[in-house]
Scaffold this motif. Structure first.
Motif, PDB file in Angstrom:
ATOM      1  N   UNK A  10       0.821  -1.206   0.000  1.00 24.93           N
ATOM      2  CA  UNK A  10       0.000   0.000   0.000  1.00 24.93           C
ATOM      3  C   UNK A  10       0.858   1.260   0.000  1.00 24.93           C
ATOM      4  N   UNK A  11       2.024   1.180   0.632  1.00 29.39           N
ATOM      5  CA  UNK A  11       2.886   2.353   0.749  1.00 29.39           C
ATOM      6  C   UNK A  11       4.325   1.980   0.453  1.00 29.39           C
ATOM      7  N   UNK A  12       5.045   2.905  -0.168  1.00 27.67           N
ATOM      8  CA  UNK A  12       6.474   2.730  -0.377  1.00 27.67           C
ATOM      9  C   UNK A  12       7.108   4.062  -0.020  1.00 27.67           C
ATOM     10  N   UNK A  13       7.716   4.137   1.158  1.00 30.37           N
ATOM     11  CA  UNK A  13       8.191   5.396   1.708  1.00 30.37           C
ATOM     12  C   UNK A  13       9.488   5.857   1.057  1.00 30.37           C
ATOM     13  N   UNK A  14       9.831   7.117   1.301  1.00 26.82           N
ATOM     14  CA  UNK A  14      11.089   7.661   0.812  1.00 26.82           C
ATOM     15  C   UNK A  14      12.267   6.918   1.434  1.00 26.82           C
ATOM     16  N   UNK A  15      12.114   6.496   2.691  1.00 25.47           N
ATOM     17  CA  UNK A  15      13.172   5.734   3.352  1.00 25.47           C
ATOM     18  C   UNK A  15      13.391   4.400   2.643  1.00 25.47           C
ATOM     19  N   UNK A  16      12.314   3.743   2.223  1.00 23.43           N
ATOM     20  CA  UNK A  16      12.444   2.471   1.509  1.00 23.43           C
ATOM     21  C   UNK A  16      13.078   2.684   0.137  1.00 23.43           C
ATOM     22  N   UNK A  17      12.751   3.809  -0.497  1.00 25.83           N
ATOM     23  CA  UNK A  17      13.368   4.110  -1.792  1.00 25.83           C
ATOM     24  C   UNK A  17      14.874   4.345  -1.613  1.00 25.83           C
ATOM     25  N   UNK A  18      15.252   4.977  -0.498  1.00 18.40           N
ATOM     26  CA  UNK A  18      16.662   5.181  -0.209  1.00 18.40           C
ATOM     27  C   UNK A  18      17.375   3.844   0.021  1.00 18.40           C
ATOM     28  N   UNK A  19      16.709   2.937   0.721  1.00 17.77           N
ATOM     29  CA  UNK A  19      17.277   1.599   0.922  1.00 17.77           C
ATOM     30  C   UNK A  19      17.472   0.886  -0.413  1.00 17.77           C
ATOM     31  N   UNK A  20      16.491   1.035  -1.289  1.00 15.70           N
ATOM     32  CA  UNK A  20      16.572   0.431  -2.615  1.00 15.70           C
ATOM     33  C   UNK A  20      17.758   1.007  -3.394  1.00 15.70           C
ATOM     34  N   UNK A  45      23.177   7.741 -10.061  1.00 13.87           N
ATOM     35  CA  UNK A  45      22.553   6.771 -10.964  1.00 13.87           C
ATOM     36  C   UNK A  45      21.743   5.753 -10.162  1.00 13.87           C
ATOM     37  N   UNK A  46      22.292   5.326  -9.011  1.00 14.34           N
ATOM     38  CA  UNK A  46      21.559   4.382  -8.160  1.00 14.34           C
ATOM     39  C   UNK A  46      20.242   4.985  -7.682  1.00 14.34           C
ATOM     40  N   UNK A  47      20.248   6.274  -7.326  1.00 17.71           N
ATOM     41  CA  UNK A  47      19.010   6.954  -6.914  1.00 17.71           C
ATOM     42  C   UNK A  47      18.022   7.027  -8.070  1.00 17.71           C
ATOM     43  N   UNK A  48      18.546   7.329  -9.257  1.00 21.37           N
ATOM     44  CA  UNK A  48      17.695   7.378 -10.446  1.00 21.37           C
ATOM     45  C   UNK A  48      17.044   6.019 -10.715  1.00 21.37           C
ATOM     46  N   UNK A  49      17.843   4.956 -10.642  1.00 21.92           N
ATOM     47  CA  UNK A  49      17.313   3.610 -10.874  1.00 21.92           C
ATOM     48  C   UNK A  49      16.284   3.228  -9.819  1.00 21.92           C
ATOM     49  N   UNK A  50      16.550   3.589  -8.549  1.00 21.42           N
ATOM     50  CA  UNK A  50      15.604   3.280  -7.470  1.00 21.42           C
ATOM     51  C   UNK A  50      14.261   3.945  -7.723  1.00 21.42           C
ATOM     52  N   UNK A  51      14.292   5.174  -8.172  1.00 19.81           N
ATOM     53  CA  UNK A  51      13.047   5.881  -8.475  1.00 19.81           C
ATOM     54  C   UNK A  51      12.348   5.259  -9.679  1.00 19.81           C
ATOM     55  N   UNK A  52      13.140   4.915 -10.693  1.00 12.30           N
ATOM     56  CA  UNK A  52      12.565   4.335 -11.902  1.00 12.30           C
ATOM     57  C   UNK A  52      11.886   2.997 -11.622  1.00 12.30           C
ATOM     58  N   UNK A  53      12.583   2.098 -10.924  1.00 19.55           N
ATOM     59  CA  UNK A  53      12.011   0.765 -10.697  1.00 19.55           C
ATOM     60  C   UNK A  53      10.842   0.806  -9.717  1.00 19.55           C
ATOM     61  N   UNK A  54      10.873   1.750  -8.758  1.00 17.87           N
ATOM     62  CA  UNK A  54       9.751   1.847  -7.823  1.00 17.87           C
ATOM     63  C   UNK A  54       8.511   2.415  -8.518  1.00 17.87           C
ATOM     64  N   UNK A  55       8.716   3.226  -9.560  1.00 15.56           N
ATOM     65  CA  UNK A  55       7.577   3.735 -10.331  1.00 15.56           C
ATOM     66  C   UNK A  55       7.016   2.653 -11.259  1.00 15.56           C
TER      67      UNK A  55
END
Length: 206
Positions: A10-20, A45-55
């Motif tokens: 239901x939720x994917x927090x900014x902290x979880x995106x940072x972990x990713x 690049x890792x941050x970019x990929x984390x955002x991309x895959x979570x979207x």
């Protein structure tokens, strides 16, 4: 340990995106920094990929306990219509854009019809050799909508090859790439395949 597609949360927090992001950096850092990028660009690049895959969350499988992520697997297929290159063009510009596109061109692969391709699988250092990678692979195999599940792995990465073989992948061919050697220090790659059996199809539907 819970293994599920990100879309089921239901939720994917900014902290979880940072972990990713940290997981992806850990898995790719040597490839990121070997020739094309410095450490700061690699982190970006890792941050970019984390955002991309979570979207694109229906293609992302995570292994977690509550809000702590210990592993992830991201896959693509022709039907999924993943648009990584469009995302790169929006996020980067100039020479950095060219380098990032080159990097993913070297490591990228376009799956055929009725084929799902594992883009990457990363497990936290805290959970190595505890079966997390196998859990992620088996979840992907159970949910598979295509006939084949494929991936490329560096031939010298014997630990990863053994993991995939343990989960019934076979090496179909070995390829050499001078461009890959220049960019990421890996010239020899194994193309591995897992094919769904009639029994797998039955198990998924019962």
């Amino acid at each position: 340990m819970i293994v599920e597609t990100l879309s089921k949360r239901d939720m994917f927090s900014e902290d979880m995106r940072q972990q990713l992001s940290m997981l992806i950096l850990d898995g790719f850092e040597r490839k990121f920094t070997v020739k094309l990028f410095n450490v700061n660009v690699a982190k970006d690049i890792a941050k970019f990929l984390a955002r991309y895959v979570s979207e694109n969350n229906n293609q992302l499988i995570i292994a977690h306990q509550n809000t702590d992520i210990y592993g992830c697997l991201f896959y693509s297929s022709k039907e999924a219509g993943s648009s990584l290159y469009d995302a790169i063009k929006k996020f980067y510009s100039g020479t950095t854009r060219l380098k990032v596109i080159l990097f993913f061109l070297v490591l990228g692969y376009k799956p055929l019809s009725n084929e799902t391709y594992i883009e990457f699988l990363v497990v936290s250092n805290k959970c190595r050799r505890q079966g997390v990678g196998t859990q992620l692979i088996k979840y992907c195999q159970r949910q598979l909508l295509t006939k084949k599940l494929t991936l490329y792995v560096a031939a010298e990465n014997t630990r990863a090859i053994k993991l995939y073989q343990k989960n019934n992948f076979v090496v179909r061919k070995v390829q050499h790439s001078m461009l890959s050697r220049i960019c990421v220090n890996h010239e020899k790659w194994c193309f591995m395949v897992w094919e769904k059996s009639d029994e797998d199809c039955y198990d998924r539907n019962v």
